[in-house]
Design a protein around this motif. Structure first.
Motif, PDB file in Angstrom:
ATOM      1  N   GLN A  89       0.832  -1.207   0.000  1.00 53.85           N
ATOM      2  CA  GLN A  89       0.000   0.000   0.000  1.00 53.85           C
ATOM      3  C   GLN A  89       0.867   1.257   0.000  1.00 53.85           C
ATOM      4  O   GLN A  89       0.583   2.218  -0.716  1.00 53.85           O
ATOM      5  CB  GLN A  89      -0.946  -0.015   1.199  1.00 53.85           C
ATOM      6  CG  GLN A  89      -1.977  -1.113   1.100  1.00 53.85           C
ATOM      7  CD  GLN A  89      -2.832  -1.252   2.355  1.00 53.85           C
ATOM      8  OE1 GLN A  89      -2.567  -0.629   3.374  1.00 53.85           O
ATOM      9  NE2 GLN A  89      -3.851  -2.083   2.262  1.00 53.85           N
ATOM     10  N   GLU A  90       1.949   1.239   0.784  1.00 46.48           N
ATOM     11  CA  GLU A  90       2.859   2.387   0.816  1.00 46.48           C
ATOM     12  C   GLU A  90       3.509   2.599  -0.552  1.00 46.48           C
ATOM     13  O   GLU A  90       3.643   3.726  -1.019  1.00 46.48           O
ATOM     14  CB  GLU A  90       3.936   2.170   1.878  1.00 46.48           C
ATOM     15  CG  GLU A  90       4.915   3.317   1.987  1.00 46.48           C
ATOM     16  CD  GLU A  90       6.027   3.060   2.991  1.00 46.48           C
ATOM     17  OE1 GLU A  90       7.042   3.777   2.913  1.00 46.48           O
ATOM     18  OE2 GLU A  90       5.903   2.145   3.833  1.00 46.48           O
ATOM     19  N   GLN A  91       3.894   1.496  -1.212  1.00 48.30           N
ATOM     20  CA  GLN A  91       4.533   1.621  -2.524  1.00 48.30           C
ATOM     21  C   GLN A  91       3.584   2.214  -3.550  1.00 48.30           C
ATOM     22  O   GLN A  91       3.964   3.087  -4.321  1.00 48.30           O
ATOM     23  CB  GLN A  91       5.042   0.262  -3.015  1.00 48.30           C
ATOM     24  CG  GLN A  91       5.776   0.355  -4.339  1.00 48.30           C
ATOM     25  CD  GLN A  91       7.018   1.213  -4.244  1.00 48.30           C
ATOM     26  OE1 GLN A  91       7.984   0.816  -3.608  1.00 48.30           O
ATOM     27  NE2 GLN A  91       7.006   2.381  -4.861  1.00 48.30           N
ATOM     28  N   ILE A  92       2.347   1.755  -3.565  1.00 49.37           N
ATOM     29  CA  ILE A  92       1.370   2.295  -4.510  1.00 49.37           C
ATOM     30  C   ILE A  92       1.155   3.781  -4.235  1.00 49.37           C
ATOM     31  O   ILE A  92       1.125   4.598  -5.167  1.00 49.37           O
ATOM     32  CB  ILE A  92       0.041   1.504  -4.452  1.00 49.37           C
ATOM     33  CG1 ILE A  92       0.271   0.052  -4.861  1.00 49.37           C
ATOM     34  CG2 ILE A  92      -1.019   2.175  -5.311  1.00 49.37           C
ATOM     35  CD1 ILE A  92       0.886  -0.157  -6.228  1.00 49.37           C
ATOM     36  N   ASP A  93       1.034   4.151  -2.966  1.00 49.60           N
ATOM     37  CA  ASP A  93       0.885   5.570  -2.616  1.00 49.60           C
ATOM     38  C   ASP A  93       2.085   6.381  -3.095  1.00 49.60           C
ATOM     39  O   ASP A  93       1.926   7.475  -3.618  1.00 49.60           O
ATOM     40  CB  ASP A  93       0.712   5.738  -1.106  1.00 49.60           C
ATOM     41  CG  ASP A  93      -0.621   5.225  -0.601  1.00 49.60           C
ATOM     42  OD1 ASP A  93      -1.547   5.014  -1.424  1.00 49.60           O
ATOM     43  OD2 ASP A  93      -0.739   5.011   0.622  1.00 49.60           O
ATOM     44  N   GLU A  94       3.279   5.843  -2.918  1.00 58.59           N
ATOM     45  CA  GLU A  94       4.491   6.530  -3.373  1.00 58.59           C
ATOM     46  C   GLU A  94       4.473   6.722  -4.889  1.00 58.59           C
ATOM     47  O   GLU A  94       4.824   7.787  -5.390  1.00 58.59           O
ATOM     48  CB  GLU A  94       5.750   5.753  -2.976  1.00 58.59           C
ATOM     49  CG  GLU A  94       6.085   5.815  -1.509  1.00 58.59           C
ATOM     50  CD  GLU A  94       6.627   7.163  -1.067  1.00 58.59           C
ATOM     51  OE1 GLU A  94       7.074   7.963  -1.912  1.00 58.59           O
ATOM     52  OE2 GLU A  94       6.607   7.418   0.147  1.00 58.59           O
ATOM     53  N   LEU A  95       4.095   5.688  -5.622  1.00 49.55           N
ATOM     54  CA  LEU A  95       4.067   5.792  -7.088  1.00 49.55           C
ATOM     55  C   LEU A  95       3.062   6.829  -7.570  1.00 49.55           C
ATOM     56  O   LEU A  95       3.280   7.485  -8.586  1.00 49.55           O
ATOM     57  CB  LEU A  95       3.762   4.429  -7.710  1.00 49.55           C
ATOM     58  CG  LEU A  95       4.852   3.370  -7.540  1.00 49.55           C
ATOM     59  CD1 LEU A  95       4.352   2.015  -8.018  1.00 49.55           C
ATOM     60  CD2 LEU A  95       6.119   3.768  -8.276  1.00 49.55           C
ATOM     61  N   LEU A  96       1.984   6.977  -6.857  1.00 47.86           N
ATOM     62  CA  LEU A  96       0.947   7.934  -7.259  1.00 47.86           C
ATOM     63  C   LEU A  96       1.304   9.377  -6.909  1.00 47.86           C
ATOM     64  O   LEU A  96       0.617  10.300  -7.342  1.00 47.86           O
ATOM     65  CB  LEU A  96      -0.390   7.559  -6.617  1.00 47.86           C
ATOM     66  CG  LEU A  96      -0.978   6.231  -7.074  1.00 47.86           C
ATOM     67  CD1 LEU A  96      -2.250   5.913  -6.298  1.00 47.86           C
ATOM     68  CD2 LEU A  96      -1.243   6.237  -8.564  1.00 47.86           C
ATOM     69  N   GLN A  97       2.391   9.581  -6.177  1.00 48.99           N
ATOM     70  CA  GLN A  97       2.787  10.923  -5.778  1.00 48.99           C
ATOM     71  C   GLN A  97       3.317  11.775  -6.931  1.00 48.99           C
ATOM     72  O   GLN A  97       3.184  12.985  -6.908  1.00 48.99           O
ATOM     73  CB  GLN A  97       3.847  10.867  -4.668  1.00 48.99           C
ATOM     74  CG  GLN A  97       3.341  10.308  -3.368  1.00 48.99           C
ATOM     75  CD  GLN A  97       2.226  11.128  -2.772  1.00 48.99           C
ATOM     76  OE1 GLN A  97       2.313  12.353  -2.684  1.00 48.99           O
ATOM     77  NE2 GLN A  97       1.157  10.469  -2.381  1.00 48.99           N
ATOM     78  N   SER A 150      10.488   5.683  -3.291  1.00 48.05           N
ATOM     79  CA  SER A 150       9.763   6.851  -3.787  1.00 48.05           C
ATOM     80  C   SER A 150      10.009   7.002  -5.287  1.00 48.05           C
ATOM     81  O   SER A 150      10.959   6.443  -5.845  1.00 48.05           O
ATOM     82  CB  SER A 150      10.230   8.114  -3.055  1.00 48.05           C
ATOM     83  OG  SER A 150      11.555   8.431  -3.439  1.00 48.05           O
ATOM     84  N   VAL A 151       9.166   7.795  -5.930  1.00 50.14           N
ATOM     85  CA  VAL A 151       9.353   8.091  -7.351  1.00 50.14           C
ATOM     86  C   VAL A 151      10.671   8.831  -7.546  1.00 50.14           C
ATOM     87  O   VAL A 151      11.370   8.610  -8.539  1.00 50.14           O
ATOM     88  CB  VAL A 151       8.167   8.913  -7.906  1.00 50.14           C
ATOM     89  CG1 VAL A 151       8.451   9.402  -9.311  1.00 50.14           C
ATOM     90  CG2 VAL A 151       6.897   8.088  -7.872  1.00 50.14           C
TER      91      VAL A 151
END
Length: 174
Positions: A89-97, A150-151
């Motif tokens: 979930q954290e990775q998906i949130d990071e990618l969407l940043q 992070s991205v």
């Protein structure tokens, strides 16, 4: 900020899949002559977000042939044993940043959260639990990480790759 740029910004902030290409499309388009015969209160032609350009989306990686993306995209594969995994979930949130940064670097994201499915990606990359994998345009594995990134970190890794260096030079006109 004009209407197309506002629409692109709104789409970028609120929906998935979406595109940011409307502003770029408008910037690249030659200037249009004013429409003859339209009254001042006539509505301008409406543009659909879906028609504009390829959309960024996070895709299921269960039946993907990663070789289809060779030389066109940089796949990022996110593995987890469950979609409820906090690292996933954290990775998906990071990618969407920072989706524009991913799109600029031709990144396509695949997820696989079902180890029992034994997808082709799992067989090839052999993850254990959570894993982030960056695959280069040449099809080789460039990065494996057991923790979310992070991205910004991904972008820096991609920007150091020789293929990306050539892309940057070509865009500069060199």
């Amino acid at each position: 900020m004009n209407r197309l740029q506002s629409l692109a910004l709104l789409a970028a902030l609120t929906t998935l899949p979406f595109t940011l290409a409307l502003a770029a499309q408008e910037a690249d388009a030659p200037p249009r002559a004013p429409d003859a015969g339209l009254s001042e209160d006539a509505a301008p032609e409406e543009l659909s977000v879906e028609e504009a350009a390829p959309a960024f989306e996070i895709r299921d990686g269960y039946d993907v042939d990663i070789e289809e993306f060779q030389w066109t995209h940089r796949p990022v594969v996110v593995f987890a044993d469950s979609p409820a995994d906090p690292r996933y979930q954290e990775q998906i949130d990071e990618l969407l940043q920072d989706i524009p940064a991913l799109m600029t670097r031709d990144v396509v994201v695949f997820v696989d959260t079902d180890p029992k499915a034994r997808s082709a990606l799992r067989k090839k990359l052999r993850p254990r639990g959570f894993m982030l994998v960056l695959i280069g345009k040449d099809g080789g594995v460039k990065l494996r990480k057991p923790l979310p990134w992070s991205v910004r970190e991904l972008s820096r890794s991609i920007d150091k790759m020789p293929t990306r260096q050539r892309e940057i030079e070509a865009r500069r006109g060199g």
